[in-house]
Structures are given as structure tokens and as C-alpha cells.
Motif scaffolding. Structure first.
Motif, PDB file in Angstrom:
ATOM      1  N   SER A   1       1.034   5.359   0.551  1.00 46.01           N
ATOM      2  CA  SER A   1       0.405   6.557   1.119  1.00 46.01           C
ATOM      3  C   SER A   1       1.000   7.784   0.441  1.00 46.01           C
TER       4      SER A   1
ATOM      5  N   SER B   1     -12.372   5.324   0.493  1.00 45.00           N
ATOM      6  CA  SER B   1     -11.329   4.539   1.148  1.00 45.00           C
ATOM      7  C   SER B   1      -9.922   5.008   0.795  1.00 45.00           C
ATOM      8  N   ARG B   2      -9.838   5.975  -0.121  1.00 49.13           N
ATOM      9  CA  ARG B   2      -8.497   6.342  -0.609  1.00 49.13           C
ATOM     10  C   ARG B   2      -8.187   7.828  -0.473  1.00 49.13           C
TER      11      ARG B   2
ATOM     12  N   LYS C   1       0.841  -1.191   0.000  1.00 52.16           N
ATOM     13  CA  LYS C   1       0.000   0.000   0.000  1.00 52.16           C
ATOM     14  C   LYS C   1       0.880   1.246   0.000  1.00 52.16           C
TER      15      LYS C   1
ATOM     16  N   GLU D   1     -13.944   8.998  -3.313  1.00 50.89           N
ATOM     17  CA  GLU D   1     -12.853   8.066  -3.005  1.00 50.89           C
ATOM     18  C   GLU D   1     -12.821   7.827  -1.502  1.00 50.89           C
TER      19      GLU D   1
ATOM     20  N   ARG E   1      -8.097  11.104   2.407  1.00 49.73           N
ATOM     21  CA  ARG E   1      -8.297  11.621   3.755  1.00 49.73           C
ATOM     22  C   ARG E   1      -7.636  12.990   3.879  1.00 49.73           C
TER      23      ARG E   1
ATOM     24  N   GLU F   1      -3.480   5.363  -1.015  1.00 49.60           N
ATOM     25  CA  GLU F   1      -4.324   6.355  -0.363  1.00 49.60           C
ATOM     26  C   GLU F   1      -3.690   7.724  -0.538  1.00 49.60           C
TER      27      GLU F   1
END
Length: 786
Positions: free
Chosen positions: A487, A542-543, A485, A540, A545, A516
Motif C-alpha cells: 500500500s 483496483s489500484r 501486497k 487503475e 483510491r 495499491e
């Protein structure tokens, strides 16, 4: 008012220049220089200079003169644009060579030049300098001069015009006219600032003096370690003149503990055996084996290896030459670093007329660059025990047999050292590899095969690709192991349109899915920005913030805060003023960043006009650091095609930088004392000093609308902060800033174009400077298998 305008006069002088008419320039001695007679001068102080009296037209000019001198004398020009002469408007553009010469060079006169001052050195000297003439020329004239130079250097005739014209057309079509112009200037030793770098002048300045030769001979006698070096020389049907020059270059070595192991690969030309027998009788250190059948270069090289009894092996081609100090410099290094297993040096090309050109000044050991091209090349010294362990050269890799050997050797050792000196001259003969990189397609195929074999042998999940329209360079794409994953951390404040373009390019163009986006909001107060956040939070879920951090702008603190909030195994530091171009950008970056030996991974960034903004960071440029190949056209290959290949740099820009989160935390993140400038340089050096290799990816492309977010350093407060950060980075990293291992001390630190600098007087191999051997640590822990 003059009868003719200055513009009309410029046009007139340009026209007469096209017909070969030159203007004679009178030398007016002003300071610390006395005319003796008939063009003879005597510099009597530390600041000798002339003023040039004659018509000089702005733009490109060809300058010529006659000179006689016992020593090389640099020539420095000063321009007066109406505000007088100053160091800021000066350049060392050429020099008076030693000996008697008639010299020609090119000169770009800036617009509005009112006068020119010429300084011949900075000390006392006697010399002849006369018949100074100048001729205004066009860019077409430079193109023609470059074309003639190209033919002369490679020893090819005008029958090849069609081939070269086709190449010119392809460059214009694929790379643009601006890229062709850069190539023309580089062929004529002109850098991107329109200054003649002058490799011939560089050679003159770097020539061994009698006192240095005596010192070399004394040093050899003082060496406590004098290993026997076996020079491997496969021979096949080479012209007698080149074979003799090659062998003579070995016999003329200052270091004497060598043996020359020659394998004649069943040559059909009668002179080969005659010449070899002559040299065997002349020098007992020369050994020859005559093969009964032609086995090509790999088998022939192995026959030479069977004759070798030395501790080290050096490779030499049958039409090339060693410099007289080549073996000495290698043994000199071995006396300091007896643990060295491989030593390589810089090289240049030499024409059939003996003209040296195209110097290749290489970086220190760069394992990822080797996975892109055989940059090591000549001259290379190998510990013989390693060659024996590998069984020598492999048949089936002819044309890239050295590449295959180096790849295999580098899997056995990382004790690989670099001597940043020209120790090898690669002969350019028509249809040779040195003359034309496109003349041997089989070498490219063999190189691809060697890399594919290395990938399989090392158990790497990667794909090796050829690079379009380029020979003998490759792109090794690593596949992200474990689908980590990512970030993506983006500090931002307001600037809604800029951020929107950035986010749209990420979510709409990115193929890799496991990521993300973390927005670190630095005190935005524009309602439109919060509407933008709401839009992406909805689309988006879940991706995307947003984390607010309302502090005075500090790029380091913002990213460190983001790293804490990040859930990904990989962190991507990303400016809000970038726009993604390559859809596989995250895939390619993650494939590299997840490798245990890799630290920071950087990208290829362009200005909106598609000129290069970032091609890797070079330490020491402008005093601290600068961007490699800045302002080069998008498709220009760069210095020895560095812009086409994945390569190791000591630092990359944090405008787009990926790294494993564990490494980010291991080095303590970004230095928060560096609020704006050089925090990425410091960060990368912390990562590098831990033993990780940083690298730059040419295929990961983004636009960078630089400084849109924060503006420029244009206030007293910003300038004071900038100076403070400069001083901080210099105190912390002075030893590395002075000698970037990913660059070369012979290249300029004044520009970002990899052009020639002053000959380096001090050579420091950076293999152990402020750095841990991370790979050895990982091998002990079982984390890295090579």
C-alpha cells in the motif's frame, strides 16, 4: 583607484604560484601571545591569536611552516569578509605537531576574504612557529599532489602511471569530474567543505600520553578477567623488514597474556626460517609450525589454529602491525562484556615509509552491510570455541577466507561488539590487497562464492550480484516472499503537476504489480487535482483510491490515517514530490521489508541535478540528524563505498520508506506531536529500539523535488514549530543521537560527508542501548532461523 584590479592581481599571484614562488606571511601577535625571539612564541592566556600580514589570494593555496613543540597545538582560522571575525566563519584546519617538523598543508581561502586570524590553541604553551609561506595553486596542482600522495602511500612507482591514468579516465567517464574531484580531496584529507581534515593531525591528537600508558598498565593489573589470546599468523615469503615489524608489534603489546601462533607455509625465501627461529628463542609465547608443502592461506591459517590454546583467536597478516594497545582494548571490553563472541575494531593503512592514511571508521554490528562487503576486516577477535565448531577456515575461499569465516560465525552468534578505535595498520605494498583493491580479482570471486554459500546455507531467497566496476563489494537482492501486497500512501494537497509526475512514474515504471496507491488528500481545492484523481480512478480501478482528510497539515496524522485504510501487508510512505527512476524499486524494497528481522527500508533519493539528497540518515549531525553523503555526485562511491552497498542505518527518510504494517502498528505509527520534522527519525528509532534492523538500498533510486509541497521553514511560526520538534526529539532520544550505532564517533557531526571529526574520548557500544534483542525473541517463537 589602484592601478591593477583585484582580479588582475589574483591572476598574477596565481601565475607566480604555478612557478613555485611563495609569499612569506608575517605573524602579527595581537592577543595573549608574546614573541620571545627568532620565531619562538609564548601563549600567555586562553585566547592567543595572530593576524596574518601578507598577500593571500582567494581559492586554493598551499601553506607551509617550520615548527617545534612539545605537544600538539590545533590551528584555528577565522575569515574576515568585511563583517569582522566570528565563530561562524572559522575552522580548525590543521595543527602544530609535536617535535620538530617542516609542515605543508592545503588551505581554501573563501572569496572576498579581507583578513585572516590564526589561533594556536586555547591555552598556555611555548612553541617555535616560523617561515610561514603561502602559495596560490590550481585544482590541477591539487590533482598532481593527490597523484603523488597516492603513489607514495602505496609504495608504487611512476611505471604505474598508465594504470592510474586509466582509472582516472574511468572515474571521469562513469562518475563525472565532480566525483573525481571529491576523490582527490579525500586523498588529501580535504572534506566537502574544502577544509583539511588532516589525519596526521588526528593521529597526533589521539597519541597515547605517558599518563595514559601508565593508566593502561594499571588497568591490566586490575582486570579480573585476563583471557589468553592466540594470535594466528600465516607467513609466506614476506620481506624480512615487514615480518619483523609485524612480530614486534605483537611483542610490544601492553597486554601480555597472549601467544603468537605462526604457520610458515613452506616459504622458499631463506630469511623466513631464520627470523622465526630467532623470535622463538627470544619469547616463549611464540610458537611456529613449518608446513612441508604450500597450502595457501586457508590451510596455513588452520595450521596456526592447531597451535592455539587461547580462549580467543585474533587474526594478523604477516606484513601488518597492531597498535600497542590493540589487545588491551579488546580485553578491556571483555571485562565489561564477557559474553562477547566477536570483537572488531577500526583500522587504517600504513605505507612502506610508515605513513598512516585512509582510516576506516566502521559502524557497530551491521549484518546487512556484511552481506555487501567484508567491512569487519581488521582487527577481529573470535571466541575460539566458535571457530572450532566451524572447523576453522575453508579451503577454496582463499583471498576472502576471513569473509567466509565471519559470515559463518555470525550465524552462530549476534554477540558481536565493535571498538571504535584504530587498532590495526594494514600495510600497503605494491600489488597487495591493501594497496590496490583491483589487484586481486580472485579475492572478489572468492567473496562472491562466500556470500552465495551463506545465502544457500541460510535458506534465503536471494540473488548475489557483483557491482559493476567495483571489486569486493556485492549486491544481495532479496526476493519478496509470498508476493505481499504493498500500500503506497501519498499525502498531498493541490500541486497537480507534481503529483501527476509522481503517479505516472509509479504506474508506468514499476515492474512489481501487487500494489495499491492511497492518496490522502489534505484539503485540495484545485479542480485540476480532482480531474487527476478521476483519471487514475478510471484507469487503475483496483489500484488507486483517494481518502480525504481535511485537517491542518500534520504529516504524521496523514500517514497514520492512510495506514488504517491500507489493505497491504507492506506500507510504503511516499512523498508526492518524488519520481521513480528504478523499475525494480518495489521488488527490491519488498524483498527486504518482508524479512522478519527488518524494520524500515529506505531508498536512494536524488535532487533533480542528480546530486544525492538521501543516502541514509545519520543521527547527531547538526545536533539532531542529517542525510548521509548529501550533495555527492550520483555515481560517487562514498565513504569506503557506502553509497554502492546495502547497509544498515538507524534511520531513513519517510520520503520513501517501506515497512510491514504489523510493525507500523506495533510501534504506534508516526508521532503526531511531530507534525513536520523528525517524525521519520523518531519512527525509525522506535522500530530500531524494538530490535528490528533498518536499512538503506542504493539500487532503489528516485528523484526527490524536496520541499516543493510545503516550502521551507521561512516564517516565524514554522521556525517556532521546528525548534519545538527539535527539542522533542532530543529529549526522547538523546542517548542514541549522541552516538549513532550506524555511524562512528570519530567521524564529523558538523558535515554530511563522513569526514574526520575530533578523536572520540568516550566509546559506547550500542548493542544494548535502548534496544530489545528481537532476533532472539523470533528464534524462541520459531519465526527466524538465521
Amino acid at each position: 583607484m589602484p592601478f591593477f584590479s583585484e582580479k588582475a592581481m589574483n591572476i598574477w599571484y596565481f601565475i607566480i604560484g604555478c612557478f613555485g614562488i611563495t609569499n612569506k606571511i608575517k605573524l602579527d601577535p595581537v592577543n595573549d601571545i608574546v614573541k620571545i625571539e627568532n620565531g619562538n612564541w609564548n601563549s600567555v592566556g586562553d585566547d592567543p591569536y595572530f593576524l596574518l600580514d601578507g598577500k593571500i589570494i582567494s581559492g586554493w593555496n598551499r601553506l607551509s611552516w617550520d615548527s617545534i613543540s612539545d605537544n600538539y597545538i590545533p590551528l584555528k582560522l577565522y575569515w574576515d569578509d568585511g563583517d569582522g571575525y566570528s565563530e561562524e566563519k572559522s575552522v580548525i584546519f590543521s595543527g602544530i605537531p609535536s617535535g620538530k617538523v617542516s609542515y605543508k598543508t592545503f588551505l581554501h581561502v573563501p572569496p572576498n576574504t579581507k583578513g585572516i586570524r590564526l589561533d594556536p590553541g586555547e591555552g598556555k604553551a611555548e612553541f617555535y612557529f616560523d617561515n610561514l609561506r603561502i602559495r596560490r595553486i590550481s585544482r590541477i596542482s591539487l590533482l598532481i599532489a593527490s597523484f603523488r600522495n597516492f603513489l607514495k602511500q602505496r609504495g608504487i612507482g611512476y611505471k604505474h602511471i598508465g594504470m592510474i591514468f586509466s582509472k582516472v579516465v574511468n572515474i571521469c567517464r562513469n562518475e563525472g569530474v565532480a566525483s573525481l574531484w571529491l576523490r582527490v580531496k579525500r586523498n588529501l584529507d580535504i572534506n566537502t567543505n574544502n577544509v583539511v581534515s588532516g589525519y596526521d593531525s588526528w593521529i597526533e591528537k589521539n597519541k597515547l600520553m605517558d599518563s595514559e600508558i601508565e593508566e593502561i598498565k594499571n588497568n591490566i593489573e586490575q582486570f579480573s578477567y585476563k583471557p589468553l589470546i592466540s594470535i594466528v599468523l600465516p607467513v609466506y615469503n614476506v620481506d624480512e623488514i615487514w615480518l619483523r615489524k609485524c612480530i614486534d608489534s605483537v611483542i610490544n603489546q601492553y597486554y601480555y597474556n597472549w601467544e603468537l601462533c605462526i604457520s610458515d607455509d613452506a616459504s622458499t625465501k631463506n630469511h623466513i626460517k631464520k627470523v622465526l627461529q630467532e623470535y622463538v628463542k627470544q619469547d616463549s609465547r611464540i610458537k611456529v609450525v613449518y608446513r612441508s608443502e604450500n597450502g595457501h592461506i586457508s590451510r596455513s591459517s588452520n595450521s596456526s589454529l592447531e597451535l592455539a590454546t587461547g580462549e580467543f583467536i585474533a587474526l594478523l597478516d604477516h606484513d601488518d602491525e597492531l597498535t600497542v594497545d590493540a589487545l588491551y582494548e579488546n580485553v578491556r571490553l571483555l571485562n565489561v562484556h564477557p559474553e562477547a563472541d566477536v570483537i572488531y575494531s577500526d583500522e587504517d593503512k600504513i605505507s612502506t615509509e610508515g605513513e598512516r592514511f585512509s582510516p576506516f571508521f566502521k559502524p557497530d554490528w551491521s549484518p546487512d552491510l556484511l552481506m555487501s562487503q567484508m567491512y569487519i576486516c581488521h582487527l577481529t577477535l573470535y571466541r575460539k570455541s566458535l571457530i572450532d565448531k566451524l572447523g576453522g577456515f575453508r579451503a577454496g575461499y582463499e583471498g576472502s577466507q576471513d569473509f567466509d569465516l565471519m559470515l559463518r560465525v555470525s550465524e552462530l552468534t549476534d554477540r558481536i561488539f565493535h571498538i571504535p578505535k584504530i587498532l590495526y595498520h594494514w600495510r600497503t605494498i605494491p600489488n597487495s590487497t591493501a594497496s590496490n583493491t583491483g589487484s586481486k580479482d580472485y579475492t572478489h570471486i572468492a567473496g562472491l562464492k562466500a556470500l552465495e554459500s551463506a545465502v544457500e546455507r541460510r535458506g534465503i531467497k536471494a540473488v548475489v550480484e557483483s557491482i559493476e566496476d567495483e571489486s569486493n563489494i556485492y549486491l544481495t537482492r532479496y526476493i519478496p516472499v509470498g508476493n505481499p501486497k504493498i500500500s503506497i500512501i501519498i499525502p498531498t494537497k493541490n500541486m497537480v503537476s507534481v503529483l501527476q509526475k509522481c503517479l505516472e512514474s509509479i504506474f508506468e515504471k514499476t515492474v512489481y504489480e501487487n500494489f495499491e496507491v492511497l492518496i490522502i488528500d489534505n484539503g485540495s481545492d484545485d479542480p485540476e487535482v480532482f480531474n487527476l484523481y478521476s483519471y487514475w480512478e478510471e484507469n487503475e480501478k483496483s489500484r488507486f483510491r483517494v481518502w480525504p482528510l481535511n485537517i491542518p497539515f500534520n504529516y504524521s496524522k496523514l500517514n497514520n490515517f492512510g495506514a488504517i485504510k491500507a489493505e497491504g501487508e507492506l506500507l510504503l510512505l511516499l512523498n508526492n514530490d518524488v519520481e521513480v527512476i528504478s523499475e525494480n524499486w518495489l521488488t527490491d524494497m519488498a524483498g527486504q521489508a518482508i524479512r522478519p528481522e527488518i524494520g524500515a527500508v529506505g531508498a536512494c533519493l536524488y535532487y533533480p541535478d542528480e546530486l544525492l539528497q538521501h543516502g541514509g540518515v545519520v543521527l547527531g549531525l547538526g545536533g539532531v540528524a542529517g542525510h548521509s553523503h548529501k550533495h555527492f555526485p550520483a555515481e560517487n562511491p562514498g565513504y569506503f563505498r557506502r553509497l554502492k552497498v546495502i547497509s544498515n542505518y538507524t534511520a531513513v527518510t519517510a520520503a520513501c520508506l517501506m515497512i510491514r504494517k504489523e510493525i507500523f502498528l506495533e510501534v504506534g505509527g508516526l508521532e503526531e506531536e511531530l507534525q513536520v520534522a523528525f517524525n521519520d527519525v523518531d519512527f525509525c528509532l522506535k522500530v530500531w529500539s524494538k530490535g528490528y534492523n533498518n536499512l538503506w538500498l542504493p539500487q532503489v533510486k528516485l528523484f526527490h523535488y524536496e520541499s516543493k509541497s510545503r516550502g521551507y521553514e521561512d516564517t516565524p511560526e514554522k521556525q517556532a514549530r521546528f525548534l519545538k520538534e527539535i527539542n522533542w526529539i532530543k529529549r526522547q532520544w538523546s542517548s542514541v543521537l549522541d552516538n549513532d550505532p550506524a555511524y562512528n564517533p570519530n567521524l564529523t557531526k558538523d558535515r554530511e560527508d563522513f569526514s574526520l571529526g575530533e578523536p572520540a574520548s568516550v566509546y559506547i557500544n550500542n548493542i544494548g542501548v535502548n534496544r530489545k534483542n528481537k532476533l532472539k525473541q523470533m528464534e524462541v517463537k520459531g519465526e527466524y532461523s538465521g
